[in-house]
Design an enzyme around this catalytic site. Structure first.
Site, PDB file in Angstrom:
ATOM      1  N   GLN A 162     -14.274  53.138 -34.938  1.00 20.46           N
ATOM      2  CA  GLN A 162     -13.772  54.060 -35.950  1.00 20.46           C
ATOM      3  C   GLN A 162     -14.770  55.169 -36.286  1.00 20.46           C
ATOM      4  O   GLN A 162     -14.478  56.048 -37.088  1.00 20.46           O
ATOM      5  CB  GLN A 162     -13.441  53.275 -37.222  1.00 20.46           C
ATOM      6  CG  GLN A 162     -12.357  52.231 -37.025  1.00 20.46           C
ATOM      7  CD  GLN A 162     -12.251  51.253 -38.184  1.00 20.46           C
ATOM      8  OE1 GLN A 162     -12.949  51.361 -39.187  1.00 20.46           O
ATOM      9  NE2 GLN A 162     -11.369  50.263 -38.060  1.00 20.46           N
ATOM     10  N   HIS A 197     -15.297  50.346 -40.449  1.00 19.72           N
ATOM     11  CA  HIS A 197     -15.544  50.537 -41.882  1.00 19.72           C
ATOM     12  C   HIS A 197     -16.737  51.461 -42.166  1.00 19.72           C
ATOM     13  O   HIS A 197     -17.649  51.134 -42.904  1.00 19.72           O
ATOM     14  CB  HIS A 197     -15.740  49.188 -42.580  1.00 19.72           C
ATOM     15  CG  HIS A 197     -14.578  48.264 -42.451  1.00 19.72           C
ATOM     16  ND1 HIS A 197     -14.552  47.026 -43.041  1.00 19.72           N
ATOM     17  CD2 HIS A 197     -13.391  48.386 -41.797  1.00 19.72           C
ATOM     18  CE1 HIS A 197     -13.396  46.425 -42.754  1.00 19.72           C
ATOM     19  NE2 HIS A 197     -12.687  47.249 -41.986  1.00 19.72           N
ATOM     20  N   GLU A 231      -5.778  49.480 -51.887  1.00 19.75           N
ATOM     21  CA  GLU A 231      -5.980  49.765 -53.304  1.00 19.75           C
ATOM     22  C   GLU A 231      -6.055  51.254 -53.612  1.00 19.75           C
ATOM     23  O   GLU A 231      -6.597  52.040 -52.833  1.00 19.75           O
ATOM     24  CB  GLU A 231      -7.286  49.110 -53.781  1.00 19.75           C
ATOM     25  CG  GLU A 231      -7.301  47.608 -53.680  1.00 19.75           C
ATOM     26  CD  GLU A 231      -8.618  46.998 -54.106  1.00 19.75           C
ATOM     27  OE1 GLU A 231      -8.710  45.756 -54.157  1.00 19.75           O
ATOM     28  OE2 GLU A 231      -9.572  47.776 -54.409  1.00 19.75           O
ATOM     29  N   TYR A 286     -15.770  46.746 -58.021  1.00 18.72           N
ATOM     30  CA  TYR A 286     -14.367  46.675 -57.621  1.00 18.72           C
ATOM     31  C   TYR A 286     -14.046  45.418 -56.807  1.00 18.72           C
ATOM     32  O   TYR A 286     -12.952  45.301 -56.273  1.00 18.72           O
ATOM     33  CB  TYR A 286     -13.979  47.971 -56.901  1.00 18.72           C
ATOM     34  CG  TYR A 286     -13.955  49.100 -57.909  1.00 18.72           C
ATOM     35  CD1 TYR A 286     -12.814  49.383 -58.644  1.00 18.72           C
ATOM     36  CD2 TYR A 286     -15.122  49.790 -58.219  1.00 18.72           C
ATOM     37  CE1 TYR A 286     -12.814  50.355 -59.627  1.00 18.72           C
ATOM     38  CE2 TYR A 286     -15.133  50.778 -59.199  1.00 18.72           C
ATOM     39  CZ  TYR A 286     -13.970  51.044 -59.905  1.00 18.72           C
ATOM     40  OH  TYR A 286     -13.983  52.004 -60.894  1.00 18.72           O
ATOM     41  N   TYR A 302      -6.343  38.558 -41.488  1.00 16.35           N
ATOM     42  CA  TYR A 302      -5.542  39.038 -40.362  1.00 16.35           C
ATOM     43  C   TYR A 302      -4.980  37.886 -39.533  1.00 16.35           C
ATOM     44  O   TYR A 302      -3.936  38.032 -38.897  1.00 16.35           O
ATOM     45  CB  TYR A 302      -6.395  39.945 -39.467  1.00 16.35           C
ATOM     46  CG  TYR A 302      -6.808  41.243 -40.109  1.00 16.35           C
ATOM     47  CD1 TYR A 302      -5.873  42.220 -40.423  1.00 16.35           C
ATOM     48  CD2 TYR A 302      -8.150  41.497 -40.395  1.00 16.35           C
ATOM     49  CE1 TYR A 302      -6.255  43.413 -41.004  1.00 16.35           C
ATOM     50  CE2 TYR A 302      -8.543  42.685 -40.981  1.00 16.35           C
ATOM     51  CZ  TYR A 302      -7.596  43.655 -41.286  1.00 16.35           C
ATOM     52  OH  TYR A 302      -7.977  44.832 -41.865  1.00 16.35           O
TER      53      TYR A 302
END
Length: 499
Positions: free
Chosen positions: A207, A278, A370, A380, A391
């Site tokens: 990513q 991420h 979220e 959080y 998953y």
């Protein structure tokens, strides 16, 4: 107005008590009977789908359609509202004796009970999406609650974008487009006219790559443009981590040269890792001399709770990269002074609302994406609490913190996951009734959602687009048109008002 939005609800509704969740003949799984208190390893050996099939399907149907013991369908718009989460959980855990439903909290852990709620949400979504579909155009015109619009192609698939990631505008109307592969295109007058040369080299892994571009609100005065990208480790070139820089453009014909680069934030080399997931990252300005940047937790989980680590944090910096003295953890032994909030998983949207409230969107694992109101010093919760399951169809979390845990819950959660992506605030004159609302994208959900917020609170949501591609970014132009950056197909479209 759209009759149904299966991934989400139009309003933050209130409503009735949940229907019966099981019948008296259901048999708990052998693993569940063994012990209600389970280790995380034991929880991950429990298959949620099998647990539902063994304990719930006889009464509620294999897909939640009801009928087996006279039970009603679970797949209704009212029961799909997010304010029913706790009612579903309590009904499964404590039972409904008057309906012949036993208390599964006696033989199942809270994590397993919550995983059944997520499974039911997934069944509801599939059923309701199949029944009602998504927004549809009539003669090319979409009709939302208070606005009408049509879709126009800005850059077609054939133009050659390669995983476009982010866009922003210069004051003269030129649009800058980052591609995750490391290229930044320039769009002028509806045509791709050139590229930006001399950009920093990116760490290409999964990513990672060239990510967010953010033009400074006072660009006309200072010329600064901020970039986030995955940077290659100096100590180990196989490792990478997100880095924030700013620079200026020197135009040379149709192309431009990246110049005067300055580092705004670079993490310690010890934080660089070889994973390809991420990275985050988005950028937002508060108009008071500060820039906020969002960092993913690189798939590592618990470092999100560690104030000595950048992973899983939103940082607040002065625009030159120095640390503001009034940040919440300045002076705390071992803490990174740039941290503004923590306990994040993978923020993919970050925007300052017109009222000065900072918002982010971030990925949960399977379910539990979220929308968070970002407050100074707040936690959080990742990975201590989550509205998700794994998953691999196993249970691990519950969404509600223990009394001693000071954790801020999201204003809005999406189950199933939409794979939350870009986020922006509606401004300009194109859609006046939406001014101040948020527009959020979803990759796996292939969706664009309008979210109305007021006073830092969620009010309602409405799906505007569904099914045209993986939505990587949503960006509102200075005129107020809503641009949607798509992957697969790699293209850009926009919502244009119809009066």
């Amino acid at each position: 107005m759209f009759k149904w939005i299966p991934l989400l609800s139009l309003t933050a509704a209130t409503g009735a008590v949940v229907a019966c969740m099981n019948g008296p003949k259901a048999t708990p799984t052998a693993a569940a009977v063994k012990s209600v208190s389970k280790t995380r390893l034991e929880l991950q050996s429990v298959n949620v789908t099998q647990m539902y099939e063994q304990n719930c399907a006889n009464c509620h149907g294999a897909k939640g359609q009801g009928g087996g013991a006279g039970t009603k369908t679970l797949n209704t718009k009212d029961l799909f509202q997010q304010d029913k989460d706790k009612r579903f959980f309590d009904a499964i855990k404590n039972g409904l004796p008057e309906s012949g439903m036993e208390a599964f909290g006696k033989t199942h852990s809270d994590e397993e009970v919550w995983s059944l709620v997520v499974h039911i949400r997934e069944m509801q979504n599939a059923s309701l999406r199949n029944e009602f579909g998504g927004p549809k155009a009539t003669d090319g015109v979409y009709t939302a609650k208070t606005e009408k619009y049509r879709l126009e192609t800005v850059i077609p698939r054939s133009a050659g974008l390669k995983v476009p990631w982010s866009v922003d505008w210069l004051p003269d109307g030129k649009m800058l487009i980052t591609n995750r592969t490391g290229v930044m295109n320039i769009l002028e007058g509806g045509t791709l006219t050139g590229v930006v040369n001399g950009l920093p080299k990116t760490y290409q892994n999964g990513q990672g790559g060239l990510m967010d571009v953010a033009v400074h609100p006072q660009y006309a005065k200072n010329g600064w443009i901020y970039l986030s990208f995955s940077d290659t480790g100096k100590e180990n070139p196989n490792n990478g981590f997100t880095k924030i820089v700013r620079g200026k453009l020197k135009f040379e014909g149709s192309d431009a040269q990246w110049t005067e680069q300055q580092t705004i934030y670079e993490a310690a080399q010890s934080e660089y890792s070889g994973g390809g997931v991420h990275f985050g990252n988005r950028t937002a300005f508060d108009g008071k001399g500060h820039v906020f940047v969002a960092y993913g937790e690189r798939g590592q989980g618990m470092p999100s709770q560690d104030l000595s680590r950048t992973t899983g944090k939103i940082l607040r910096l002065n625009e030159d990269g120095t640390v503001p003295k009034d940040n919440p953890f300045v002076g705390k032994p071992g803490a990174i002074g740039a941290i503004w909030s923590y306990g994040h998983r993978n923020p993919q949207g970050l925007v300052m609302g017109l009222d000065g409230v900072l918002w982010d969107t971030e990925h949960g694992p399977r379910g539990g994406d979220e929308l968070n109101r970002i407050d100074k010093g707040a936690n959080y919760g990742w990975p201590l609490v989550a509205f998700s399951i794994n998953y691999n169809d196993s249970a691990t979390w519950t969404p509600w913190p223990k009394p001693e845990q000071k954790i801020v819950l999201p204003e809005l959660r999406w189950i199933p996951s939409i794979a939350a992506s870009g986020l922006d605030v509606v401004k300009g004159s194109a859609f006046p009734s939406w001014k101040g609302d948020l527009v959020a994208g979803g990759l796996a959900g292939s969706t664009v959602i309008r979210v109305k917020v007021k006073g830092g609170k969620y009010v309602e949501q409405e799906e505007l687009i569904h099914g045209i591609g993986r939505v990587r970014d949503v960006a509102v132009s200075p005129a107020g048109e809503i641009f949607v950056i798509l992957n697969d197909p790699d293209s850009i479209v926009k919502l244009v008002p119809v009066k």
